[in-house]
Design a protein around this motif. Structure first.
Motif, PDB file in Angstrom:
ATOM      1  N   ASP A  22       0.797  -1.224   0.000  1.00  0.00           N
ATOM      2  CA  ASP A  22       0.000   0.000   0.000  1.00  0.00           C
ATOM      3  C   ASP A  22       0.833   1.280   0.000  1.00  0.00           C
ATOM      4  O   ASP A  22       0.381   2.309   0.489  1.00  0.00           O
ATOM      5  CB  ASP A  22      -0.943  -0.004   1.201  1.00  0.00           C
ATOM      6  CG  ASP A  22      -1.958  -1.125   1.111  1.00  0.00           C
ATOM      7  OD1 ASP A  22      -2.409  -1.413  -0.011  1.00  0.00           O
ATOM      8  OD2 ASP A  22      -2.294  -1.716   2.146  1.00  0.00           O
ATOM      9  N   VAL A  23       2.024   1.244  -0.547  1.00  0.00           N
ATOM     10  CA  VAL A  23       2.858   2.438  -0.611  1.00  0.00           C
ATOM     11  C   VAL A  23       2.519   3.205  -1.885  1.00  0.00           C
ATOM     12  O   VAL A  23       2.674   2.694  -2.986  1.00  0.00           O
ATOM     13  CB  VAL A  23       4.360   2.071  -0.605  1.00  0.00           C
ATOM     14  CG1 VAL A  23       5.213   3.311  -0.775  1.00  0.00           C
ATOM     15  CG2 VAL A  23       4.721   1.335   0.670  1.00  0.00           C
ATOM     16  N   PRO A  24       2.048   4.452  -1.739  1.00  0.00           N
ATOM     17  CA  PRO A  24       1.735   5.235  -2.944  1.00  0.00           C
ATOM     18  C   PRO A  24       2.995   5.643  -3.686  1.00  0.00           C
ATOM     19  O   PRO A  24       4.081   5.703  -3.101  1.00  0.00           O
ATOM     20  CB  PRO A  24       1.000   6.454  -2.394  1.00  0.00           C
ATOM     21  CG  PRO A  24       1.426   6.560  -0.981  1.00  0.00           C
ATOM     22  CD  PRO A  24       1.757   5.176  -0.516  1.00  0.00           C
ATOM     23  N   THR A  25       2.867   5.899  -4.960  1.00  0.00           N
ATOM     24  CA  THR A  25       4.013   6.350  -5.751  1.00  0.00           C
ATOM     25  C   THR A  25       3.859   7.783  -6.222  1.00  0.00           C
ATOM     26  O   THR A  25       4.785   8.329  -6.807  1.00  0.00           O
ATOM     27  CB  THR A  25       4.234   5.431  -6.971  1.00  0.00           C
ATOM     28  OG1 THR A  25       3.052   5.432  -7.753  1.00  0.00           O
ATOM     29  CG2 THR A  25       4.586   4.025  -6.544  1.00  0.00           C
ATOM     30  N   LEU A  26       2.714   8.395  -6.002  1.00  0.00           N
ATOM     31  CA  LEU A  26       2.496   9.795  -6.360  1.00  0.00           C
ATOM     32  C   LEU A  26       2.178  10.587  -5.098  1.00  0.00           C
ATOM     33  O   LEU A  26       1.373  10.145  -4.271  1.00  0.00           O
ATOM     34  CB  LEU A  26       1.344   9.938  -7.358  1.00  0.00           C
ATOM     35  CG  LEU A  26       1.602   9.377  -8.740  1.00  0.00           C
ATOM     36  CD1 LEU A  26       0.317   9.360  -9.558  1.00  0.00           C
ATOM     37  CD2 LEU A  26       2.668  10.186  -9.461  1.00  0.00           C
ATOM     38  N   TYR A  27       2.798  11.767  -4.964  1.00  0.00           N
ATOM     39  CA  TYR A  27       2.635  12.595  -3.776  1.00  0.00           C
ATOM     40  C   TYR A  27       2.358  14.036  -4.193  1.00  0.00           C
ATOM     41  O   TYR A  27       2.847  14.496  -5.223  1.00  0.00           O
ATOM     42  CB  TYR A  27       3.902  12.534  -2.916  1.00  0.00           C
ATOM     43  CG  TYR A  27       4.160  11.145  -2.397  1.00  0.00           C
ATOM     44  CD1 TYR A  27       3.662  10.744  -1.171  1.00  0.00           C
ATOM     45  CD2 TYR A  27       4.873  10.221  -3.151  1.00  0.00           C
ATOM     46  CE1 TYR A  27       3.878   9.459  -0.696  1.00  0.00           C
ATOM     47  CE2 TYR A  27       5.087   8.933  -2.692  1.00  0.00           C
ATOM     48  CZ  TYR A  27       4.584   8.556  -1.460  1.00  0.00           C
ATOM     49  OH  TYR A  27       4.785   7.286  -1.010  1.00  0.00           O
TER      50      TYR A  27
END
Length: 72
Positions: A22-27
């Protein structure tokens, strides 16, 4: 082809590289992407992707280097 079809591979590839589901790649901010780079992607820096930020100074920066002589 919709934007979801284009963005989905980035999200899935980034999550796999992070080794966490569940680690996002867009911030929304560069600072958040830089923090994620250190914590989850084994890289440093961040780069812009549209109006958001992705971890690692370059796209694909968290991937291991290819063996010498590799065609890909």
């Amino acid at each position: 082809m919709g934007i979801g079809a284009i963005a989905a591979p980035f999200l899935l590839a980034g999550a796999c590289n992070a080794g966490q589901k569940d680690v996002p790649t867009l911030y929304p901010t560069k600072a958040e992407a830089e923090t994620a780079a250190k914590l989850h992607f084994n890289c440093t820096g961040a780069h812009r992707m549209g109006t958001q930020w992705m971890p690692c100074a370059t796209h694909g920066g968290s991937q291991p280097s290819k063996p010498s002589g590799s065609q890909h």
